[in-house]
Design a protein around this motif. Sequence first.
Motif, PDB file in Angstrom:
ATOM      1  N   GLN A 597       0.825  -1.207   0.000  1.00 56.66           N
ATOM      2  CA  GLN A 597       0.000   0.000   0.000  1.00 56.66           C
ATOM      3  C   GLN A 597       0.861   1.260   0.000  1.00 56.66           C
ATOM      4  N   GLN A 598       0.555   2.214  -0.893  1.00 56.12           N
ATOM      5  CA  GLN A 598       1.255   3.499  -0.885  1.00 56.12           C
ATOM      6  C   GLN A 598       0.773   4.331   0.303  1.00 56.12           C
ATOM      7  N   VAL A 599       1.737   4.972   0.956  1.00 58.50           N
ATOM      8  CA  VAL A 599       1.442   5.747   2.155  1.00 58.50           C
ATOM      9  C   VAL A 599       2.248   7.033   2.142  1.00 58.50           C
ATOM     10  N   ALA A 600       1.608   8.125   2.557  1.00 57.02           N
ATOM     11  CA  ALA A 600       2.304   9.393   2.807  1.00 57.02           C
ATOM     12  C   ALA A 600       2.002   9.800   4.241  1.00 57.02           C
ATOM     13  N   GLY A 601       2.959  10.437   4.905  1.00 56.78           N
ATOM     14  CA  GLY A 601       2.685  10.826   6.283  1.00 56.78           C
ATOM     15  C   GLY A 601       3.842  11.569   6.909  1.00 56.78           C
ATOM     16  N   LYS A 602       3.622  12.011   8.133  1.00 52.85           N
ATOM     17  CA  LYS A 602       4.654  12.769   8.853  1.00 52.85           C
ATOM     18  C   LYS A 602       4.547  12.488  10.347  1.00 52.85           C
ATOM     19  N   THR A 603       5.714  12.304  10.950  1.00 54.84           N
ATOM     20  CA  THR A 603       5.788  12.129  12.392  1.00 54.84           C
ATOM     21  C   THR A 603       5.966  13.480  13.065  1.00 54.84           C
ATOM     22  N   GLY A 604       5.766  13.506  14.360  1.00 53.03           N
ATOM     23  CA  GLY A 604       5.977  14.731  15.129  1.00 53.03           C
ATOM     24  C   GLY A 604       6.150  14.410  16.603  1.00 53.03           C
ATOM     25  N   THR A 605       7.132  15.043  17.235  1.00 46.51           N
ATOM     26  CA  THR A 605       7.346  14.882  18.672  1.00 46.51           C
ATOM     27  C   THR A 605       7.624  16.257  19.248  1.00 46.51           C
ATOM     28  N   SER A 606       6.811  16.695  20.170  1.00 41.60           N
ATOM     29  CA  SER A 606       6.883  18.080  20.633  1.00 41.60           C
ATOM     30  C   SER A 606       7.979  18.282  21.672  1.00 41.60           C
ATOM     31  N   ASP A 607       8.204  19.536  21.954  1.00 43.50           N
ATOM     32  CA  ASP A 607       9.187  19.936  22.953  1.00 43.50           C
ATOM     33  C   ASP A 607       8.885  19.270  24.295  1.00 43.50           C
ATOM     34  N   ASP A 608       9.914  18.744  24.915  1.00 50.15           N
ATOM     35  CA  ASP A 608       9.803  18.108  26.230  1.00 50.15           C
ATOM     36  C   ASP A 608       8.926  16.860  26.205  1.00 50.15           C
ATOM     37  N   ASN A 609       8.727  16.302  24.995  1.00 52.15           N
ATOM     38  CA  ASN A 609       8.022  15.031  24.848  1.00 52.15           C
ATOM     39  C   ASN A 609       6.626  15.020  25.494  1.00 52.15           C
ATOM     40  N   LYS A 610       5.914  16.143  25.374  1.00 53.93           N
ATOM     41  CA  LYS A 610       4.556  16.204  25.912  1.00 53.93           C
ATOM     42  C   LYS A 610       3.520  15.686  24.911  1.00 53.93           C
ATOM     43  N   SER A 611       3.905  15.592  23.639  1.00 53.51           N
ATOM     44  CA  SER A 611       3.009  15.016  22.643  1.00 53.51           C
ATOM     45  C   SER A 611       3.833  14.325  21.569  1.00 53.51           C
ATOM     46  N   ALA A 612       3.255  13.314  20.955  1.00 55.64           N
ATOM     47  CA  ALA A 612       3.890  12.595  19.852  1.00 55.64           C
ATOM     48  C   ALA A 612       2.801  12.246  18.839  1.00 55.64           C
ATOM     49  N   TRP A 613       3.120  12.407  17.549  1.00 57.89           N
ATOM     50  CA  TRP A 613       2.093  12.306  16.509  1.00 57.89           C
ATOM     51  C   TRP A 613       2.546  11.455  15.319  1.00 57.89           C
ATOM     52  N   PHE A 614       1.580  10.855  14.670  1.00 57.24           N
ATOM     53  CA  PHE A 614       1.756  10.415  13.295  1.00 57.24           C
ATOM     54  C   PHE A 614       0.457  10.706  12.553  1.00 57.24           C
ATOM     55  N   THR A 615       0.566  11.517  11.509  1.00 55.00           N
ATOM     56  CA  THR A 615      -0.571  11.802  10.643  1.00 55.00           C
ATOM     57  C   THR A 615      -0.201  11.308   9.258  1.00 55.00           C
ATOM     58  N   GLY A 616      -0.962  10.355   8.770  1.00 53.85           N
ATOM     59  CA  GLY A 616      -0.637   9.747   7.481  1.00 53.85           C
ATOM     60  C   GLY A 616      -1.878   9.440   6.682  1.00 53.85           C
ATOM     61  N   TYR A 617      -1.641   9.104   5.402  1.00 51.69           N
ATOM     62  CA  TYR A 617      -2.798   8.837   4.550  1.00 51.69           C
ATOM     63  C   TYR A 617      -2.466   7.934   3.371  1.00 51.69           C
ATOM     64  N   THR A 618      -3.498   7.249   2.945  1.00 54.90           N
ATOM     65  CA  THR A 618      -3.536   6.534   1.682  1.00 54.90           C
ATOM     66  C   THR A 618      -4.473   7.356   0.792  1.00 54.90           C
ATOM     67  N   PRO A 619      -4.675   6.969  -0.468  1.00 53.50           N
ATOM     68  CA  PRO A 619      -5.592   7.747  -1.301  1.00 53.50           C
ATOM     69  C   PRO A 619      -7.027   7.815  -0.777  1.00 53.50           C
ATOM     70  N   THR A 620      -7.419   6.886   0.101  1.00 52.27           N
ATOM     71  CA  THR A 620      -8.820   6.830   0.534  1.00 52.27           C
ATOM     72  C   THR A 620      -9.020   7.002   2.036  1.00 52.27           C
ATOM     73  N   LEU A 621      -7.952   7.174   2.795  1.00 49.32           N
ATOM     74  CA  LEU A 621      -8.122   7.244   4.241  1.00 49.32           C
ATOM     75  C   LEU A 621      -7.012   8.089   4.874  1.00 49.32           C
ATOM     76  N   VAL A 622      -7.410   9.107   5.621  1.00 50.36           N
ATOM     77  CA  VAL A 622      -6.469   9.978   6.327  1.00 50.36           C
ATOM     78  C   VAL A 622      -6.715   9.816   7.827  1.00 50.36           C
ATOM     79  N   THR A 623      -5.658   9.544   8.568  1.00 51.04           N
ATOM     80  CA  THR A 623      -5.812   9.332  10.008  1.00 51.04           C
ATOM     81  C   THR A 623      -4.688  10.034  10.755  1.00 51.04           C
ATOM     82  N   SER A 624      -5.068  10.750  11.793  1.00 49.22           N
ATOM     83  CA  SER A 624      -4.093  11.421  12.645  1.00 49.22           C
ATOM     84  C   SER A 624      -4.177  10.817  14.039  1.00 49.22           C
ATOM     85  N   VAL A 625      -3.035  10.390  14.554  1.00 51.50           N
ATOM     86  CA  VAL A 625      -2.954   9.781  15.882  1.00 51.50           C
ATOM     87  C   VAL A 625      -2.025  10.628  16.745  1.00 51.50           C
ATOM     88  N   GLY A 626      -2.487  10.987  17.918  1.00 53.80           N
ATOM     89  CA  GLY A 626      -1.658  11.756  18.837  1.00 53.80           C
ATOM     90  C   GLY A 626      -1.609  11.098  20.200  1.00 53.80           C
TER      91      GLY A 626
END
Length: 766
Positions: A597-626
């Motif tokens: 499956q083709q996937v595009a997305g981006k990770t994220g980790t905030s200052d002082d590790n108070k939040s961590a993210w992955f927001t990614g998508y395929t052509p038919t589904l976009v999901t953001s997890v924090g």
Amino acid sequence: MGRAEERRARQRGGHRAAPRRRRSSGAAGKSGIRRLFTWKKILGTFLGVCLLGIGAFVVLYLVIDIPKGNALAKEQGNVYRYSDGTTLARKGLNREVVDLAEVPKPVQKAFVAAENKSFYSDSGVDLKGTARGVLNTLSGKGKQGGSTITQQYVKNYYLTQEQTVSRKLKELIISLKVDRRMSKDDILAGYMNTSFYGRDAYGIQAAAQSYYRVDAEDLTIEQGAYLAALLQAPNSYDWSIASPTGKKLVRERWDYVLDNMVEEGWLDAGKRAGMTFPVPKEPKAAPGMEGQNGYIVEEANRELARQLVAQGAAADMEEALTKIKRGGWTITVNIDSKKQKQLEKAVAEQLTGRLDPKRRTVDADVQAGAASVDPRTGKVLAMYGGADYVEHYTNNATRDDYQPASTFKPMILAAALEEGATTQDGTPIRANTLYDGDSERPVVDNGVRVGFAPENEDHADYGDITVQQAMNKSVNSVFAQMGVDVGMQKVLDTAGRLGMDTEGLEAVPAQTLGSMGASPLEMAGAYATLANHGKKVTPTLLASAEHKDTTVELPDPVGEQVISREAADTVTSVLTGVVDDGTARRSVRDNPMRDGQQVAGKTGTSDDNKSAWFTGYTPTLVTSVGLFGEDDKPPHRQVPMYNALGEDRINGGGFPAQIWAQYTFGAMGKVTEFDLETAQGAAVEPTWTPSQTPSQTPSRTPSQTPSRTPSQTPSQTPSRTPSQTPSQTPSQTPSQTPTTTPPVTTTPPPDGGGIPDNPFDPVQDE
């Protein structure tokens, strides 16, 4: 002849006739006006109007009778359905009638002090307040307070909440009759039992349980004063969700109630001086709202309320939410019940099932939130608001108080591409444009330092690096400079068009690090707009909402083109590199469920590790997890997540990406490919090293396109754990100059390639 005789002669001769006629004419004019506006006529007219008014009032009094009451008790609850029509939840009115004798006397007096100090002596109406309300209604100024307790009881129990002159006149007549036929105690009991207190609580008993976990008979004066103060604006004054302004106002209202009690002799001044504000308990959901149901229901209510306000069916959110919570609605949401279960399962298996607060106290502070959207329709297909609505009231999918960190970086690139921006030396910003990726490199604007030099994770220096590589490795210094190259206001404007709430944000370089607040639902919407080739996608939970004969018209979630397709598709192409050769490779690229499956997305980790993210998508589904660090004890401050789940640091490429991968690859159905239109190719080369060393400018494009994959790769990429220092800087130039065009390849992971022993071992990122 003397003067007196001459005067008499002139008078006899008629010499004063003319003047008399002139005076007579003037007098006649004045007397005509006087005849028209004599004080007798004015008084008579006034008395006539008064008599007519009295007569009309008498007629109304005779015609209007007290209707059958208990209208509120007859209102039905709300029904919430999944997109397939199956029932998600049923929610009725939370109300339990109690006798006034069960309410402590001081608490009774608190309500009177808050709303109507003259209650025990008045005739049930406030003529001044009613007249003011009628005038404001006629002039379009909206709702007006000032009604007596009797009038409010009549409005709650016999009439409706609509703001019309006829309803106000009926309220006046019925209030007079009710005051004559009912005792003051019965009226007060009716008022306290029918009023809405917020938190779905109708009546003093439900409110006492909801806010203080006690029965009405056990309320203290302080608690009773808060509940009495709450009635003015229950949704705005609920301490758990009130804004700083709302908290200030309800404290002032609480003081007002108690001071009135002292003034009326119902409370000792000395006792009043020793009272402290009784902070309410955290909200506890009504039965049937456990798990994710409560989060979905409450967000559906808020979305519907926004539509009611937009369509003029309610004056503000307060009124709209009250109208919804009175019941009678059938609400269908876009949630797909199967995908909802898959998302809940992914969170349980990849996160909550591994948390062990008894072994690691920090594990109790880890919260998850997620939102999943169809980019073609804008429908919210699944939502994860927290471990349980009954236990954790705040919806983690919609809360916007945590930093999205590096998941904001694609907005910067989108702005650069959309605006046709260039680097400081005039080079167009593209995927293969070179930037200086060293940590703490000062950001410059036209040769002048702007006073911002952000660190890369673990202070890693990358040297000269392409935009593609910088996105893969999430290099802060590159995107800070790019933000200034584009213009920070343009960056925020582009992010706003894509779907982020950037209103009021200061356009400063620090925003490039994702230092603003954002929610998973908000980030899913912005990425959905990228996935939808630049057409605006507004995540929409509501599918339909009906109330008796009324159907609420809902706007189209898919709007106009907000950035060009080429810009959006180029960002998508670049984001495939984050998965194929970046910070999400272990959790997503190497996941055995991926199946090509083709996937595009981006990770994220905030200052002082108070939040961590992955927001990614395929052509038919976009999901953001924090993942969010929140102290599990009040007042629930943001806290770091270091050492949670036995990891030195929680990163976006770790648990958030693992949750995303299990959910997405299990829910996606058939394998799909991106349909991209970009001059930079449908699959931008994820890794390569230029053959020439760029000049000392913040960025540039290589003068010669590299022709094949470099022969040497750094033996170890920088470690991402705070305690480690990279053993080799990845900015080294290969010893051999490329000469042929490389195929689309990816660099092996730092452990030598292949799937590591634990394919879900978190990879560190920014």
